[in-house]
Enzyme design. Structure first.
Site: not given
Ligand code: SAH
Length: 215
Positions: A34, A60-62, A204
């Protein structure tokens, strides 16, 4: 702790909490670094279970949300997948890892700068089955349709009709619908139409362009 230890500790936590349930998802999260996709953060930051800024006002998503989406997609080797919202390229790299060398990922990004940066990061990690295209993902990518799986990683008022049309029968779309919060919806295409499942609340950034929210 070094980067590998942090990555292992995060993965362990995601598994114990039930976000990571299958071997292919676990292996993909283990293999794709990541930290290669989040330039703005220090290496330690990349392995906290939190969303991160990636520039141009996007995030960026968790990791737990990434795991939820990867499991919900029910990916298999050899599948052709469309992602709408490349962002950093991290999620596309994970999908590419699971569908493998016989599979393929096309990922669409609205922001040229993010598309370019993601392209570089994907090259750096060797994700050769992932192609980044700059454009409005609300229109999908008809050139390579139909797709086994479509993952929209920004929130939309409804499933954009071009995206629905580009889904194979027995294929599925995973998409956050609505805002504050959004519902993560899995829509499966059958011979007779669509089956919808609500997989829970999520947050989101909004889909831009004509298929997005008009306010
Ligand atoms: N999946 C990404 C995170 C997505 S954030 C990752 O792994 O990093 C949502 C992304 O959708 C943002 O980069 C945003 O610019 C993009 N986006 C918003 N509207 C879009 C549209 N109409 N077409 C393509 N991308 C869009």
């Amino acid at each position: 702790m070094d980067t590998t230890d942090r990555a292992d500790a995060l993965l362990d936590r995601l598994r114990k909490r039930g976000y990571v349930r299958t071997r292919p998802v676990e292996e993909a999260l283990r293999h794709v670094p990541r930290d290669a996709f989040v330039e703005t953060a220090g290496p330690g930051d990349a392995y906290r279970d939190a969303p991160l800024p990636i520039g141009r006002g996007q995030t960026i998503s968790a990791p737990h949300m990434v795991a939820i989406m990867l499991e919900a997609l029910q990916l298999e080797p050899g599948q052709k997948v469309l992602e709408v919202g490349t962002g950093s390229g991290y999620h596309a790299a994970l999908i590419g890892e699971i569908v493998g060398p016989k599979g393929r990922v096309v990922t669409l990004e609205y922001e040229t700068e993010l598309a370019d940066r993601a392209g570089h990061a994907l090259k750096q990690v060797g994700a050769s089955n992932v192609q980044v295209v700059q454009g409005d993902g609300g229109e999908g990518w008809p050139k390579e349709a139909p797709y086994d799986r479509i993952n929209v990683t920004c929130a939309a008022p409804e499933i954009p009709s071009p995206v629905a049309d580009q889904t194979k029968v027995d294929g599925l779309i995973l998409i956050p619908i609505g805002r504050h919060p959004s519902a993560l919806v899995r829509a499966t295409r059958t011979e007779d139409g669509w089956e919808h499942e609500d997989l829970g609340a999520c947050a989101f950034v909004p889909l831009r362009g004509p298929h997005g929210f008009h306010d």
